[in-house]
Design an enzyme around this catalytic site. Structure first.
Site, PDB file in Angstrom:
ATOM      1  N   THR A 118       0.817  -1.211   0.000  1.00 28.89           N
ATOM      2  CA  THR A 118       0.000   0.000   0.000  1.00 28.89           C
ATOM      3  C   THR A 118       0.854   1.266   0.000  1.00 28.89           C
ATOM      4  O   THR A 118       1.983   1.253   0.510  1.00 28.89           O
ATOM      5  CB  THR A 118      -0.911   0.002   1.254  1.00 28.89           C
ATOM      6  OG1 THR A 118      -1.531   1.267   1.395  1.00 28.89           O
ATOM      7  CG2 THR A 118      -0.112  -0.278   2.522  1.00 28.89           C
ATOM      8  N   GLU A 120       0.329   3.579   1.913  1.00 25.29           N
ATOM      9  CA  GLU A 120       0.350   4.092   3.294  1.00 25.29           C
ATOM     10  C   GLU A 120       1.682   3.860   3.992  1.00 25.29           C
ATOM     11  O   GLU A 120       1.931   4.434   5.049  1.00 25.29           O
ATOM     12  CB  GLU A 120      -0.770   3.457   4.109  1.00 25.29           C
ATOM     13  CG  GLU A 120      -2.134   3.810   3.590  1.00 25.29           C
ATOM     14  CD  GLU A 120      -3.234   3.515   4.590  1.00 25.29           C
ATOM     15  OE1 GLU A 120      -2.942   3.284   5.768  1.00 25.29           O
ATOM     16  OE2 GLU A 120      -4.393   3.516   4.165  1.00 25.29           O
ATOM     17  N   ASN A 175      -8.214   1.837  -3.534  1.00 27.17           N
ATOM     18  CA  ASN A 175      -9.036   1.170  -4.560  1.00 27.17           C
ATOM     19  C   ASN A 175     -10.515   1.389  -4.290  1.00 27.17           C
ATOM     20  O   ASN A 175     -10.945   1.482  -3.137  1.00 27.17           O
ATOM     21  CB  ASN A 175      -8.802  -0.341  -4.515  1.00 27.17           C
ATOM     22  CG  ASN A 175      -7.475  -0.784  -5.099  1.00 27.17           C
ATOM     23  OD1 ASN A 175      -7.408  -1.804  -5.766  1.00 27.17           O
ATOM     24  ND2 ASN A 175      -6.403  -0.036  -4.859  1.00 27.17           N
ATOM     25  N   PHE A 185     -14.654   3.493   3.252  1.00 26.01           N
ATOM     26  CA  PHE A 185     -15.302   4.801   3.061  1.00 26.01           C
ATOM     27  C   PHE A 185     -16.389   4.808   1.983  1.00 26.01           C
ATOM     28  O   PHE A 185     -17.541   5.151   2.252  1.00 26.01           O
ATOM     29  CB  PHE A 185     -14.222   5.840   2.730  1.00 26.01           C
ATOM     30  CG  PHE A 185     -14.753   7.216   2.450  1.00 26.01           C
ATOM     31  CD1 PHE A 185     -15.507   7.897   3.394  1.00 26.01           C
ATOM     32  CD2 PHE A 185     -14.487   7.847   1.228  1.00 26.01           C
ATOM     33  CE1 PHE A 185     -15.998   9.173   3.146  1.00 26.01           C
ATOM     34  CE2 PHE A 185     -14.969   9.119   0.969  1.00 26.01           C
ATOM     35  CZ  PHE A 185     -15.728   9.781   1.923  1.00 26.01           C
TER      36      PHE A 185
HETATM   37  P1  NAD Z   1      -9.810  -7.049   2.331  1.00 27.73           P
HETATM   38  O1  NAD Z   1      -9.779  -6.769   3.787  1.00 27.73           O
HETATM   39  O2  NAD Z   1     -11.046  -6.770   1.559  1.00 27.73           O
HETATM   40  O3  NAD Z   1      -9.461  -8.595   2.072  1.00 27.73           O
HETATM   41  C1  NAD Z   1      -8.419  -9.240   2.747  1.00 27.73           C
HETATM   42  C2  NAD Z   1      -8.648 -10.745   2.600  1.00 27.73           C
HETATM   43  O4  NAD Z   1      -7.549 -11.413   3.252  1.00 27.73           O
HETATM   44  C3  NAD Z   1      -9.936 -11.250   3.280  1.00 27.73           C
HETATM   45  O5  NAD Z   1     -10.630 -12.120   2.424  1.00 27.73           O
HETATM   46  C4  NAD Z   1      -9.433 -11.999   4.514  1.00 27.73           C
HETATM   47  O6  NAD Z   1     -10.260 -13.081   4.907  1.00 27.73           O
HETATM   48  C5  NAD Z   1      -8.082 -12.492   4.026  1.00 27.73           C
HETATM   49  N1  NAD Z   1      -7.161 -12.777   5.139  1.00 27.73           N
HETATM   50  C6  NAD Z   1      -6.945 -12.027   6.246  1.00 27.73           C
HETATM   51  N2  NAD Z   1      -6.061 -12.647   7.056  1.00 27.73           N
HETATM   52  C7  NAD Z   1      -5.700 -13.791   6.417  1.00 27.73           C
HETATM   53  C8  NAD Z   1      -4.812 -14.854   6.730  1.00 27.73           C
HETATM   54  N3  NAD Z   1      -4.101 -14.858   7.865  1.00 27.73           N
HETATM   55  N4  NAD Z   1      -4.687 -15.858   5.839  1.00 27.73           N
HETATM   56  C9  NAD Z   1      -5.398 -15.879   4.687  1.00 27.73           C
HETATM   57  N5  NAD Z   1      -6.269 -14.916   4.350  1.00 27.73           N
HETATM   58  C10 NAD Z   1      -6.405 -13.878   5.201  1.00 27.73           C
HETATM   59  O7  NAD Z   1      -8.553  -6.297   1.722  1.00 27.73           O
HETATM   60  P2  NAD Z   1      -8.349  -5.628   0.294  1.00 27.73           P
HETATM   61  O8  NAD Z   1      -8.819  -4.242   0.349  1.00 27.73           O
HETATM   62  O9  NAD Z   1      -8.825  -6.543  -0.745  1.00 27.73           O
HETATM   63  O10 NAD Z   1      -6.744  -5.572   0.263  1.00 27.73           O
HETATM   64  C11 NAD Z   1      -5.983  -6.623  -0.320  1.00 27.73           C
HETATM   65  C12 NAD Z   1      -4.517  -6.245  -0.259  1.00 27.73           C
HETATM   66  O11 NAD Z   1      -4.296  -5.034  -0.968  1.00 27.73           O
HETATM   67  C13 NAD Z   1      -3.979  -6.005   1.154  1.00 27.73           C
HETATM   68  O12 NAD Z   1      -2.679  -6.511   1.232  1.00 27.73           O
HETATM   69  C14 NAD Z   1      -3.960  -4.497   1.286  1.00 27.73           C
HETATM   70  O13 NAD Z   1      -2.962  -4.075   2.201  1.00 27.73           O
HETATM   71  C15 NAD Z   1      -3.624  -4.097  -0.134  1.00 27.73           C
HETATM   72  N6  NAD Z   1      -4.088  -2.765  -0.569  1.00 27.73           N
HETATM   73  C16 NAD Z   1      -5.402  -2.418  -0.434  1.00 27.73           C
HETATM   74  C17 NAD Z   1      -5.839  -1.180  -0.926  1.00 27.73           C
HETATM   75  C18 NAD Z   1      -7.282  -0.747  -0.839  1.00 27.73           C
HETATM   76  O14 NAD Z   1      -7.585   0.387  -1.165  1.00 27.73           O
HETATM   77  N7  NAD Z   1      -8.212  -1.602  -0.423  1.00 27.73           N
HETATM   78  C19 NAD Z   1      -4.917  -0.322  -1.532  1.00 27.73           C
HETATM   79  C20 NAD Z   1      -3.583  -0.716  -1.642  1.00 27.73           C
HETATM   80  C21 NAD Z   1      -3.177  -1.945  -1.161  1.00 27.73           C
HETATM   81  O1  DAU Z   2      -4.139   3.948   0.507  1.00 30.92           O
HETATM   82  C1  DAU Z   2      -4.388   2.589   0.447  1.00 30.92           C
HETATM   83  C2  DAU Z   2      -5.202   2.157   1.642  1.00 30.92           C
HETATM   84  O2  DAU Z   2      -6.522   2.612   1.415  1.00 30.92           O
HETATM   85  C3  DAU Z   2      -5.194   0.649   1.875  1.00 30.92           C
HETATM   86  O3  DAU Z   2      -3.890   0.252   2.203  1.00 30.92           O
HETATM   87  C4  DAU Z   2      -6.144   0.258   3.002  1.00 30.92           C
HETATM   88  O4  DAU Z   2      -6.197  -1.140   3.145  1.00 30.92           O
HETATM   89  C5  DAU Z   2      -7.537   0.787   2.648  1.00 30.92           C
HETATM   90  O5  DAU Z   2      -8.420   0.506   3.716  1.00 30.92           O
HETATM   91  C6  DAU Z   2      -7.458   2.294   2.420  1.00 30.92           C
HETATM   92  O6  DAU Z   2      -7.127   2.982   3.639  1.00 30.92           O
HETATM   93  P1  DAU Z   2      -7.877   4.339   4.075  1.00 30.92           P
HETATM   94  O7  DAU Z   2      -7.743   4.464   5.546  1.00 30.92           O
HETATM   95  O8  DAU Z   2      -7.455   5.468   3.208  1.00 30.92           O
HETATM   96  O9  DAU Z   2      -9.407   3.923   3.625  1.00 30.92           O
HETATM   97  P2  DAU Z   2     -10.828   4.112   4.316  1.00 30.92           P
HETATM   98  O10 DAU Z   2     -11.815   3.622   3.313  1.00 30.92           O
HETATM   99  O11 DAU Z   2     -10.877   3.529   5.682  1.00 30.92           O
HETATM  100  O12 DAU Z   2     -10.944   5.677   4.446  1.00 30.92           O
HETATM  101  C7  DAU Z   2     -10.768   6.543   3.328  1.00 30.92           C
HETATM  102  C8  DAU Z   2     -10.859   7.972   3.833  1.00 30.92           C
HETATM  103  O13 DAU Z   2     -12.216   8.229   4.247  1.00 30.92           O
HETATM  104  C9  DAU Z   2      -9.998   8.247   5.051  1.00 30.92           C
HETATM  105  O14 DAU Z   2      -9.489   9.571   4.944  1.00 30.92           O
HETATM  106  C10 DAU Z   2     -10.964   8.152   6.221  1.00 30.92           C
HETATM  107  C11 DAU Z   2     -12.274   8.624   5.629  1.00 30.92           C
HETATM  108  N1  DAU Z   2     -13.512   8.028   6.180  1.00 30.92           N
HETATM  109  C12 DAU Z   2     -13.565   6.675   6.315  1.00 30.92           C
HETATM  110  C13 DAU Z   2     -14.736   6.078   6.763  1.00 30.92           C
HETATM  111  C14 DAU Z   2     -14.836   4.578   6.944  1.00 30.92           C
HETATM  112  C15 DAU Z   2     -14.596   8.833   6.467  1.00 30.92           C
HETATM  113  O15 DAU Z   2     -14.563  10.082   6.319  1.00 30.92           O
HETATM  114  N2  DAU Z   2     -15.752   8.254   6.902  1.00 30.92           N
HETATM  115  C16 DAU Z   2     -15.876   6.908   7.076  1.00 30.92           C
HETATM  116  O16 DAU Z   2     -16.949   6.426   7.475  1.00 30.92           O
END
Ligand code: NAD
Ligand code: DAU
Length: 331
Positions: A118, A120, A175, A185
């Site tokens: 990420t 982050e 994403n 969010f």
């Molecule tokens: P998510 O929370 O939707 O999914 C994570 C999945 O991993 C779940 O299905 C969960 O059951 C599984 N999991 C958790 N612990 C586990 C374990 N010990 N063994 C096997 N499976 C396990 O997460 P996501 O948003 O799909 O993120 C996927 C990856 O992408 C993560 O590594 C996250 O850090 C990275 N990422 C996410 C974002 C984003 O915006 N969502 C952005 C950049 C990077």
């Molecule tokens: O940047 C990549 C990261 O993006 C990933 O690594 C993380 O797994 C993914 O969860 C996401 O992290 P954020 O903390 O940026 O995402 P989140 O959806 O929790 O929040 C996005 C922004 O919205 C953040 O500034 C907090 C704000 N927020 C979040 C929630 C849940 C709100 O204002 N209201 C809300 O209810």
């Protein structure tokens, strides 16, 4: 090619599996997922890939899956910042120890690993500057979640350098798209509106995230798997910077709500101000470019998806909101 996809029942992993099945019929996929609260098995309904319920922290499970495969794509992680502030321990276990277990297995069996990380890990940037994260930006994570992801990246690099493991890393920005858990969010605000509740904005909503459609992220992952240089890191982003307030305004517009129809709630502790990705290395070296760069259009499609797939998200909605209600008191 036979790949093991960890975390394939989560948001990005399930989209990766779906897209791969649709576009690369020659690829065999085995999903391994611990099915934590963040998973939704129905995200893989009808996809027809092999599924194993298991944890990446379990060396026996991992070893058996890695041995016959060609490559591992590691999406498995604990991912929600707010949860990491309440209980960091599962984040340390899966994100750090789980990555180490995978590294150990791919080292033993001499298999390729792509590690999903990420933006982050770089901490945050000031508002209103042209500064963006690059592959050279020093690590400065802020939350237990981002610190655990930073640790996992360090482990991957250490295994590459010390043991010659064939691994790459990508750090992507925020994403959005279908199958994202309602704790996050964008789905939270959309499903609040679809449930007759008001959206919840942290603080003043000035924080900026750099949004990318999940399909663009996953296409970049394939570009790295196929053409990336071992040992390299690639930043993935689609120039999608928006403040949370701007994103919420688009959601309110897409759902026909008034622009002021939301609540502000107390801010997240240690809340990162701004993320912004410079993805020019990925574009220049691997020829990737986002195909879904129109964020407003992608967001409208996402609203439609949640409108049309209530059975996917409704069962988890009340529990998620109850957990938020314990932390938030509307001002
Ligand atoms: P998510 O929370 O939707 O999914 C994570 C999945 O991993 C779940 O299905 C969960 O059951 C599984 N999991 C958790 N612990 C586990 C374990 N010990 N063994 C096997 N499976 C396990 O997460 P996501 O948003 O799909 O993120 C996927 C990856 O992408 C993560 O590594 C996250 O850090 C990275 N990422 C996410 C974002 C984003 O915006 N969502 C952005 C950049 C990077
Ligand atoms: O940047 C990549 C990261 O993006 C990933 O690594 C993380 O797994 C993914 O969860 C996401 O992290 P954020 O903390 O940026 O995402 P989140 O959806 O929790 O929040 C996005 C922004 O919205 C953040 O500034 C907090 C704000 N927020 C979040 C929630 C849940 C709100 O204002 N209201 C809300 O209810």
């Amino acid at each position: 090619m036979h790949i093991v996809v960890t975390g394939g029942a989560g948001f990005i992993g399930a989209n990766f599996v779906r897209r791969t099945v649709a576009t690369r019929p020659d690829v065999r996929i085995t999903v391994v997922d611990a099915l934590t609260y963040a998973a939704n098995e129905s995200s893989l309904d009808g996809v027809g890939v092999e599924f194993v319920k298991g944890s990446i922290t379990d060396p026996a499970v991992v070893d058996e899956l890695v041995a016959p495969a060609d490559a591992v794509v590691n999406f498995a992680a604990d991912t929600h910042n707010d949860n990491s502030l309440t209980d960091p321990w599962p984040f340390l276990d899966t994100n750090i120890r789980g990555t180490a277990v995978l590294l150990d297995a791919v080292r033993r069996h001499e298999k390729r690993l792509h590690h999903i990380s990420t933006d982050e890990v770089f901490g945050d940037l000031p508002l209103g500057t042209p500064e963006r994260f690059t592959e050279e930006t020093p690590y400065r994570p802020s939350s237990p979640y981002s610190a655990s992801k930073a640790s996992s990246d360090h482990l991957v690099r250490a295994w590459v350098r010390s043991f010659g493991v064939q691994a790459t890393i990508s750090n992507c920005s925020n994403n959005y798209g279908p199958y994202q858990h309602v704790e996050k969010f964008i789905p939270r605000q959309i499903t609040n509106i679809l449930s007759g509740e008001r959206p919840k904005l942290y603080g003043a909503g000035a924080n900026v995230r750099d949004w990318i459609h999940v399909d663009d992220h996953n296409d970049a992952v394939w570009a790295i798997l196929e053409r990336g240089t071992i040992g390299e890191t690639y930043l993935i982003g689609a120039d999608g910077e928006r403040s949370n307030r701007e994103v919420l305004a688009l959601i309110l517009e897409a759902t026909g709500r008034a622009p002021d129809d939301f609540d502000t709630v107390p801010d997240r502790a240690g809340h990162d101000l701004r993320y912004a990705i410079d993805s020019s290395k990925l574009r220049r070296e691997l020829g990737w470019a986002p195909a879904r760069a129109d964020f407003a259009a992608g967001l409208r499609d996402t609203v439609d998806w949640y409108r049309e797939n209530r059975a996917w998200w409704e069962p988890g909605k009340a529990g998620t909101e109850a957990a938020y209600a314990r932390r938030e008191t509307p001002r």
